[in-house]
Design a protein around this motif. Structure first.
Motif, PDB file in Angstrom:
ATOM      1  N   GLY A   1       0.794  -1.225   0.000  1.00  0.00           N
ATOM      2  CA  GLY A   1       0.000   0.000   0.000  1.00  0.00           C
ATOM      3  C   GLY A   1       0.823   1.269   0.000  1.00  0.00           C
ATOM      4  O   GLY A   1       0.305   2.353  -0.302  1.00  0.00           O
TER       5      GLY A   1
ATOM      6  N   VAL B   1       3.128   4.188  -1.205  1.00  0.00           N
ATOM      7  CA  VAL B   1       3.364   4.840  -2.490  1.00  0.00           C
ATOM      8  C   VAL B   1       4.715   5.538  -2.425  1.00  0.00           C
ATOM      9  O   VAL B   1       4.964   6.336  -1.509  1.00  0.00           O
ATOM     10  CB  VAL B   1       2.251   5.856  -2.815  1.00  0.00           C
ATOM     11  CG1 VAL B   1       2.544   6.559  -4.138  1.00  0.00           C
ATOM     12  CG2 VAL B   1       0.893   5.163  -2.867  1.00  0.00           C
TER      13      VAL B   1
ATOM     14  N   THR C   1      10.005   8.125  -7.433  1.00  0.00           N
ATOM     15  CA  THR C   1      11.144   7.459  -8.047  1.00  0.00           C
ATOM     16  C   THR C   1      12.123   8.454  -8.658  1.00  0.00           C
ATOM     17  O   THR C   1      11.780   9.578  -8.977  1.00  0.00           O
ATOM     18  CB  THR C   1      10.679   6.502  -9.166  1.00  0.00           C
ATOM     19  OG1 THR C   1       9.992   7.259 -10.173  1.00  0.00           O
ATOM     20  CG2 THR C   1       9.766   5.414  -8.622  1.00  0.00           C
TER      21      THR C   1
ATOM     22  N   GLY D   1       7.796   6.404 -11.901  1.00  0.00           N
ATOM     23  CA  GLY D   1       6.804   6.341 -10.834  1.00  0.00           C
ATOM     24  C   GLY D   1       5.791   7.453 -10.926  1.00  0.00           C
ATOM     25  O   GLY D   1       5.701   8.118 -11.951  1.00  0.00           O
ATOM     26  N   PRO D   2       5.003   7.630  -9.842  1.00  0.00           N
ATOM     27  CA  PRO D   2       5.151   6.934  -8.564  1.00  0.00           C
ATOM     28  C   PRO D   2       4.727   5.469  -8.652  1.00  0.00           C
ATOM     29  O   PRO D   2       3.991   5.076  -9.554  1.00  0.00           O
ATOM     30  CB  PRO D   2       4.236   7.721  -7.627  1.00  0.00           C
ATOM     31  CG  PRO D   2       3.202   8.325  -8.536  1.00  0.00           C
ATOM     32  CD  PRO D   2       3.921   8.633  -9.817  1.00  0.00           C
ATOM     33  N   LEU D   3       5.226   4.678  -7.701  1.00  0.00           N
ATOM     34  CA  LEU D   3       4.933   3.256  -7.651  1.00  0.00           C
ATOM     35  C   LEU D   3       4.206   2.923  -6.358  1.00  0.00           C
ATOM     36  O   LEU D   3       4.535   3.463  -5.304  1.00  0.00           O
ATOM     37  CB  LEU D   3       6.232   2.435  -7.722  1.00  0.00           C
ATOM     38  CG  LEU D   3       7.054   2.554  -9.005  1.00  0.00           C
ATOM     39  CD1 LEU D   3       8.407   1.884  -8.814  1.00  0.00           C
ATOM     40  CD2 LEU D   3       6.307   1.932 -10.180  1.00  0.00           C
ATOM     41  N   THR D   4       3.231   2.023  -6.459  1.00  0.00           N
ATOM     42  CA  THR D   4       2.499   1.557  -5.285  1.00  0.00           C
ATOM     43  C   THR D   4       2.906   0.120  -4.991  1.00  0.00           C
ATOM     44  O   THR D   4       2.840  -0.745  -5.876  1.00  0.00           O
ATOM     45  CB  THR D   4       0.980   1.620  -5.515  1.00  0.00           C
ATOM     46  OG1 THR D   4       0.601   2.967  -5.789  1.00  0.00           O
ATOM     47  CG2 THR D   4       0.224   1.132  -4.287  1.00  0.00           C
TER      48      THR D   4
ATOM     49  N   GLU E   1       2.500  -3.440  -4.008  1.00  0.00           N
ATOM     50  CA  GLU E   1       1.366  -4.361  -3.994  1.00  0.00           C
ATOM     51  C   GLU E   1       1.579  -5.482  -2.986  1.00  0.00           C
ATOM     52  O   GLU E   1       0.659  -5.878  -2.260  1.00  0.00           O
ATOM     53  CB  GLU E   1       1.171  -4.944  -5.400  1.00  0.00           C
ATOM     54  CG  GLU E   1      -0.143  -5.649  -5.621  1.00  0.00           C
ATOM     55  CD  GLU E   1      -0.344  -5.976  -7.093  1.00  0.00           C
ATOM     56  OE1 GLU E   1       0.168  -7.029  -7.543  1.00  0.00           O
ATOM     57  OE2 GLU E   1      -0.993  -5.164  -7.799  1.00  0.00           O
TER      58      GLU E   1
ATOM     59  N   PHE F   1       5.137  -4.281  -7.529  1.00  0.00           N
ATOM     60  CA  PHE F   1       4.451  -3.000  -7.636  1.00  0.00           C
ATOM     61  C   PHE F   1       3.209  -3.131  -8.511  1.00  0.00           C
ATOM     62  O   PHE F   1       3.191  -3.895  -9.484  1.00  0.00           O
ATOM     63  CB  PHE F   1       5.382  -1.935  -8.226  1.00  0.00           C
ATOM     64  CG  PHE F   1       6.570  -1.623  -7.366  1.00  0.00           C
ATOM     65  CD1 PHE F   1       6.440  -0.836  -6.235  1.00  0.00           C
ATOM     66  CD2 PHE F   1       7.820  -2.129  -7.689  1.00  0.00           C
ATOM     67  CE1 PHE F   1       7.533  -0.556  -5.424  1.00  0.00           C
ATOM     68  CE2 PHE F   1       8.926  -1.848  -6.893  1.00  0.00           C
ATOM     69  CZ  PHE F   1       8.775  -1.061  -5.753  1.00  0.00           C
TER      70      PHE F   1
ATOM     71  N   SER G   1      10.617   8.177  -0.351  1.00  0.00           N
ATOM     72  CA  SER G   1       9.404   8.286   0.466  1.00  0.00           C
ATOM     73  C   SER G   1       9.230   9.721   0.943  1.00  0.00           C
ATOM     74  O   SER G   1      10.198  10.392   1.314  1.00  0.00           O
ATOM     75  CB  SER G   1       9.509   7.347   1.677  1.00  0.00           C
ATOM     76  OG  SER G   1       8.346   7.395   2.466  1.00  0.00           O
TER      77      SER G   1
END
Length: 199
Positions: free
Chosen positions: A34, A36, A39, A45-48, A50, A63, A82
């Motif tokens: 979860g 996010v 990058t 990105g952005p990448l979430t 998984e 991701f 982050s």
């Protein structure tokens, strides 16, 4: 405030998993399902996140939207970043984020100014604080409670109680940015508890 929390390595398997070089002491928070992350390069990105698991001592992440090995391999080398509230603190009251420490005045127990804390160096056995003195020279101070008894964020200072020769230029020549004796002092203190800095 942005913090680098990881770097994507090679793809793992065929379903989009990637290995991640962790650069945070709180991977379960920064890289948990979860989360996010931004990058570098930003185009990735952005990448979430998984899902995630540890396999053979490595963190593997999947991701959202990254479904196969080719997509995973395309992310190789991407830096994960982050967003962190500047006022946020680690759960452990004895730990600090690097950005909270950099810029602090470094003083002796009697209040004598030593210099400015300019970098936190993370080593496998402990952390070191880089202190830049008024003359521009640097010394490395082991970040353990015995040598750094007080971090006073309210007054923006770190109080240190260094062993002889660690700070005093008369006792230890500063060579190449490191004080002679700093390495031995770090080794002496390595047994102390206190990996106190966080990435």
């Amino acid at each position: 405030m942005q913090l680098v929390v990881g770097k994507i390595g090679r793809a793992h398997g065929i379903k989009g998993d990637v290995s991640v070089e962790v650069r945070t002491d709180e991977p379960e928070l920064r890289l948990g399902p979860g989360a996010v992350v931004l990058t570098d390069p930003a185009s990735a990105g952005p990448l979430t996140v998984e899902s995630g698991k540890v396999h053979s001592g490595r963190l593997l992440l999947r991701f959202a939207g990254v479904k196969d090995r080719n997509a995973a391999e395309a992310l190789r080398g991407t830096i994960l970043i982050s967003e962190v509230d500047p006022e946020e603190r680690p759960d452990d009251p004895e730990e600090y984020y690097d950005h909270q420490l950099i810029g602090l005045d470094v003083v002796l127990l009697d209040g004598t100014l030593v210099g400015e804390l300019t970098e936190v160096v993370h080593l496998p056995y402990q952390d070191l604080l880089t202190v830049t003195k008024a003359d521009g020279t640097e010394v490395l101070v082991p970040f353990v409670t015995r040598i750094v008894p007080t971090i006073d964020l309210e007054n923006q200072r770190a109080v240190i109680d260094p062993p002889p020769g660690l700070i005093d230029a008369a006792e230890a020549e500063v060579v190449g940015g490191e004080a002679d004796g700093a390495e031995s002092a770090a080794e002496d203190a390595a047994g102390d508890e206190g990996d106190e800095g966080d990435a």
